[in-house]
Design a protein around this motif. Structure first.
Motif, PDB file in Angstrom:
ATOM      1  N   SER A  95       0.853  -1.181   0.000  1.00  0.00           N
ATOM      2  CA  SER A  95       0.000   0.000   0.000  1.00  0.00           C
ATOM      3  C   SER A  95       0.895   1.238   0.000  1.00  0.00           C
ATOM      4  O   SER A  95       2.126   1.151   0.108  1.00  0.00           O
ATOM      5  N   THR A  96       0.297   2.410  -0.111  1.00  0.00           N
ATOM      6  CA  THR A  96       1.040   3.633  -0.426  1.00  0.00           C
ATOM      7  C   THR A  96       2.143   3.947   0.572  1.00  0.00           C
ATOM      8  O   THR A  96       3.293   4.205   0.191  1.00  0.00           O
ATOM      9  N   ILE A  97       1.821   3.958   1.856  1.00  0.00           N
ATOM     10  CA  ILE A  97       2.814   4.370   2.858  1.00  0.00           C
ATOM     11  C   ILE A  97       3.979   3.383   2.948  1.00  0.00           C
ATOM     12  O   ILE A  97       5.146   3.789   2.910  1.00  0.00           O
ATOM     13  N   PRO A  98       3.724   2.070   3.041  1.00  0.00           N
ATOM     14  CA  PRO A  98       4.871   1.145   3.000  1.00  0.00           C
ATOM     15  C   PRO A  98       5.714   1.286   1.736  1.00  0.00           C
ATOM     16  O   PRO A  98       6.945   1.297   1.795  1.00  0.00           O
ATOM     17  N   SER A  99       5.039   1.422   0.580  1.00  0.00           N
ATOM     18  CA  SER A  99       5.762   1.517  -0.688  1.00  0.00           C
ATOM     19  C   SER A  99       6.652   2.751  -0.737  1.00  0.00           C
ATOM     20  O   SER A  99       7.785   2.695  -1.218  1.00  0.00           O
ATOM     21  N   TYR A 101       7.500   4.971   1.996  1.00  0.00           N
ATOM     22  CA  TYR A 101       8.259   5.421   3.155  1.00  0.00           C
ATOM     23  C   TYR A 101       8.893   4.308   3.994  1.00  0.00           C
ATOM     24  O   TYR A 101       9.927   4.533   4.606  1.00  0.00           O
ATOM     25  N   LEU A 102       8.289   3.134   4.057  1.00  0.00           N
ATOM     26  CA  LEU A 102       8.855   2.070   4.874  1.00  0.00           C
ATOM     27  C   LEU A 102       9.815   1.175   4.098  1.00  0.00           C
ATOM     28  O   LEU A 102      10.905   0.848   4.573  1.00  0.00           O
ATOM     29  N   LEU A 103       9.418   0.777   2.903  1.00  0.00           N
ATOM     30  CA  LEU A 103      10.182  -0.241   2.175  1.00  0.00           C
ATOM     31  C   LEU A 103      11.481   0.242   1.512  1.00  0.00           C
ATOM     32  O   LEU A 103      12.453  -0.524   1.483  1.00  0.00           O
ATOM     33  N   PRO A 104      11.538   1.472   0.938  1.00  0.00           N
ATOM     34  CA  PRO A 104      12.772   1.832   0.217  1.00  0.00           C
ATOM     35  C   PRO A 104      14.064   1.616   0.989  1.00  0.00           C
ATOM     36  O   PRO A 104      14.991   0.976   0.469  1.00  0.00           O
ATOM     37  N   PRO A 105      14.195   2.103   2.258  1.00  0.00           N
ATOM     38  CA  PRO A 105      15.467   1.841   2.954  1.00  0.00           C
ATOM     39  C   PRO A 105      15.661   0.369   3.307  1.00  0.00           C
ATOM     40  O   PRO A 105      16.799  -0.115   3.350  1.00  0.00           O
ATOM     41  N   ILE A 106      14.560  -0.348   3.538  1.00  0.00           N
ATOM     42  CA  ILE A 106      14.654  -1.774   3.848  1.00  0.00           C
ATOM     43  C   ILE A 106      15.187  -2.548   2.640  1.00  0.00           C
ATOM     44  O   ILE A 106      16.102  -3.369   2.751  1.00  0.00           O
ATOM     45  N   LEU A 107      14.621  -2.274   1.465  1.00  0.00           N
ATOM     46  CA  LEU A 107      15.043  -2.988   0.262  1.00  0.00           C
ATOM     47  C   LEU A 107      16.489  -2.665  -0.084  1.00  0.00           C
ATOM     48  O   LEU A 107      17.250  -3.544  -0.492  1.00  0.00           O
ATOM     49  N   SER A 108      16.858  -1.396   0.089  1.00  0.00           N
ATOM     50  CA  SER A 108      18.236  -0.991  -0.191  1.00  0.00           C
ATOM     51  C   SER A 108      19.208  -1.701   0.750  1.00  0.00           C
ATOM     52  O   SER A 108      20.245  -2.222   0.320  1.00  0.00           O
ATOM     53  N   GLY A 109      18.862  -1.735   2.047  1.00  0.00           N
ATOM     54  CA  GLY A 109      19.721  -2.391   3.021  1.00  0.00           C
ATOM     55  C   GLY A 109      19.848  -3.884   2.772  1.00  0.00           C
ATOM     56  O   GLY A 109      20.938  -4.453   2.864  1.00  0.00           O
ATOM     57  N   SER A 243      -0.056   9.691   8.390  1.00  0.00           N
ATOM     58  CA  SER A 243       0.858   8.774   9.058  1.00  0.00           C
ATOM     59  C   SER A 243       2.130   9.532   9.443  1.00  0.00           C
ATOM     60  O   SER A 243       2.667  10.304   8.653  1.00  0.00           O
ATOM     61  N   ALA A 244       2.610   9.310  10.668  1.00  0.00           N
ATOM     62  CA  ALA A 244       3.798  10.025  11.139  1.00  0.00           C
ATOM     63  C   ALA A 244       4.991   9.807  10.214  1.00  0.00           C
ATOM     64  O   ALA A 244       5.746  10.743   9.928  1.00  0.00           O
ATOM     65  N   CYS A 245       5.158   8.577   9.722  1.00  0.00           N
ATOM     66  CA  CYS A 245       6.338   8.315   8.884  1.00  0.00           C
ATOM     67  C   CYS A 245       6.239   9.026   7.539  1.00  0.00           C
ATOM     68  O   CYS A 245       7.249   9.274   6.895  1.00  0.00           O
ATOM     69  N   SER A 246       5.020   9.387   7.109  1.00  0.00           N
ATOM     70  CA  SER A 246       4.879  10.037   5.809  1.00  0.00           C
ATOM     71  C   SER A 246       5.114  11.543   5.861  1.00  0.00           C
ATOM     72  O   SER A 246       5.229  12.179   4.818  1.00  0.00           O
ATOM     73  N   VAL A 247       5.177  12.117   7.075  1.00  0.00           N
ATOM     74  CA  VAL A 247       5.399  13.571   7.190  1.00  0.00           C
ATOM     75  C   VAL A 247       6.603  13.904   8.062  1.00  0.00           C
ATOM     76  O   VAL A 247       6.832  15.066   8.394  1.00  0.00           O
ATOM     77  N   ARG A 248       7.365  12.883   8.421  1.00  0.00           N
ATOM     78  CA  ARG A 248       8.517  13.118   9.298  1.00  0.00           C
ATOM     79  C   ARG A 248       9.483  14.128   8.693  1.00  0.00           C
ATOM     80  O   ARG A 248      10.001  15.006   9.378  1.00  0.00           O
ATOM     81  N   ASP A 249       9.712  14.034   7.370  1.00  0.00           N
ATOM     82  CA  ASP A 249      10.640  14.957   6.720  1.00  0.00           C
ATOM     83  C   ASP A 249      10.086  16.382   6.676  1.00  0.00           C
ATOM     84  O   ASP A 249      10.820  17.357   6.899  1.00  0.00           O
ATOM     85  N   LEU A 250       8.775  16.522   6.431  1.00  0.00           N
ATOM     86  CA  LEU A 250       8.169  17.854   6.360  1.00  0.00           C
ATOM     87  C   LEU A 250       8.153  18.521   7.735  1.00  0.00           C
ATOM     88  O   LEU A 250       8.422  19.726   7.855  1.00  0.00           O
ATOM     89  N   ALA A 251       7.842  17.749   8.767  1.00  0.00           N
ATOM     90  CA  ALA A 251       7.834  18.305  10.124  1.00  0.00           C
ATOM     91  C   ALA A 251       9.246  18.688  10.544  1.00  0.00           C
ATOM     92  O   ALA A 251       9.461  19.753  11.155  1.00  0.00           O
ATOM     93  N   GLY A 252      10.215  17.846  10.205  1.00  0.00           N
ATOM     94  CA  GLY A 252      11.602  18.121  10.579  1.00  0.00           C
ATOM     95  C   GLY A 252      12.157  19.369   9.929  1.00  0.00           C
ATOM     96  O   GLY A 252      12.996  20.064  10.514  1.00  0.00           O
ATOM     97  N   SER A 253      11.680  19.682   8.721  1.00  0.00           N
ATOM     98  CA  SER A 253      12.161  20.879   8.019  1.00  0.00           C
ATOM     99  C   SER A 253      11.265  22.099   8.244  1.00  0.00           C
ATOM    100  O   SER A 253      11.464  23.132   7.617  1.00  0.00           O
ATOM    101  N   VAL A 294      12.691  -2.635  10.176  1.00  0.00           N
ATOM    102  CA  VAL A 294      11.660  -1.646   9.894  1.00  0.00           C
ATOM    103  C   VAL A 294      11.588  -0.655  11.052  1.00  0.00           C
ATOM    104  O   VAL A 294      11.695  -1.044  12.222  1.00  0.00           O
ATOM    105  N   PRO A 295      11.466   0.647  10.788  1.00  0.00           N
ATOM    106  CA  PRO A 295      11.371   1.644  11.868  1.00  0.00           C
ATOM    107  C   PRO A 295      10.156   1.388  12.741  1.00  0.00           C
ATOM    108  O   PRO A 295       9.082   1.059  12.244  1.00  0.00           O
ATOM    109  N   ARG A 296      10.337   1.526  14.061  1.00  0.00           N
ATOM    110  CA  ARG A 296       9.237   1.267  14.992  1.00  0.00           C
ATOM    111  C   ARG A 296       8.932   2.510  15.815  1.00  0.00           C
ATOM    112  O   ARG A 296       9.745   3.359  15.995  1.00  0.00           O
TER     113      ARG A 296
END
Length: 296
Positions: A95-99, A101-109, A243-253, A294-296
């Motif tokens: 689904s959108t959020i895993p695809s 925000y969650l999976l890209p760093p996991i697949l790369s690692g 979802s918090a993981c989908s806006v973490r970068d926007l909130a941080g900046s 996976v980030p928890r």
């Protein structure tokens, strides 16, 4: 029905014209027309409405288009699996959020430790991603909503908090300073996700618990593209539950403001696969890596 007919139909449906579709499948325009008419005769329905100016899908055509896409995806998966040309291939639905925000760093690692592994990722909503597991289009799916289905193995991989996210401007900064009630907050323009979204389902349940009627909201937009919703919020169009993981970068900046609710509003993400499936060693290794990293 054959795969050539399906490919021709999908290209015409996608492009809404025959000429470019014929170029894409390397056939003449009359040949494509003949294939689609043969497909319509076999199915016993009209798939396309043809005029001198444009081509549109009929209601049955819209329905069949989604099935045709799935059949072509399944064919591609089978060919790649059988050919072995990609080495160890794992096909994932998400689904959108895993695809995003969650999976890209996991697949790369995982790839950095297992260079012979190749991933094929198909993004959709949670319902479609689960259906792709059941019909064999994908090996696994990572989703935020799962049905009660005895044919599936369902394993929770992480929890994600849901937040109310608003633009950053004088109005919203003043509003946050005064700690608004939920009723005050939801008088603001609201951006909704599509109905198949797990985030939207959680948002709907949240509103129901707090006796906030959806029809009373000032809906500024409804979109199925998460990136579009992020940009709408940043541009000041309205607020949304995200979802918090989908806006973490926007909130941080500092591009959005985040409201942490008094109650814990969270959702979970799961990896699902067919219960009858015998996992390969590489698939077991991947599941273990995913659960560990996976980030928890």
């Amino acid at each position: 029905m054959d795969m050539k007919q399906l490919r021709s139909f999908v290209e015409v449906a996608r492009l809404r014209q025959f000429t470019e579709a014929a170029n894409r499948v390397h056939l003449s325009q009359p040949a494509v027309s003949t294939q689609i008419r043969a497909l319509e005769r076999e199915l016993g329905v009209d798939l396309l409405e043809r005029t001198t100016k444009r081509v549109t899908l009929t209601e049955k055509g819209e329905l069949f288009y989604s099935y045709a896409l799935r059949m072509l995806e399944l064919e591609q998966t089978a060919l790649e699996k059988l050919s072995g040309s990609m080495g160890q291939m794992i096909t994932l639905g998400a689904s959108t959020i895993p695809s995003s925000y969650l999976l890209p760093p996991i697949l790369s690692g995982y790839r950095s430790e297992n260079a012979g592994c190749f991933f094929r990722v198909l993004q959709s909503d949670s319902h479609t991603a689960v259906s792709q597991v059941l019909d064999g289009t994908v090996d696994f799916s990572v989703v935020g909503e799962v049905p009660d289905n005895s044919a599936l193995t369902i394993r929770e991989i992480c929890r994600d908090q849901l937040l109310i996210v608003t633009p950053v401007n004088e109005h919203y900064m003043t509003l946050k300073h005064h700690t608004p009630s939920l009723q005050q907050l939801f008088q603001e323009p609201v951006i909704l996700r599509e109905s198949g979204s797990g985030t939207q389902k959680n948002f709907d349940r949240f509103l129901e618990r707090h006796h906030i009627h959806k029809e009373d909201l000032h809906v500024a937009a409804c979109a199925n593209d998460l990136e579009a919703i992020r940009k709408m919020i940043v541009s000041g169009m309205g607020i949304s539950m995200m979802s918090a993981c989908s806006v973490r970068d926007l909130a941080g900046s500092g591009q959005v403001l985040v409201y942490q609710m008094h109650e814990d509003i969270s959702r979970h993400f799961y990896i699902v696969w067919q219960k009858r499936r015998s996992l390969t060693d590489s698939e077991r290794n991947f599941i273990g890596y995913l659960e560990k990293n996976v980030p928890r």
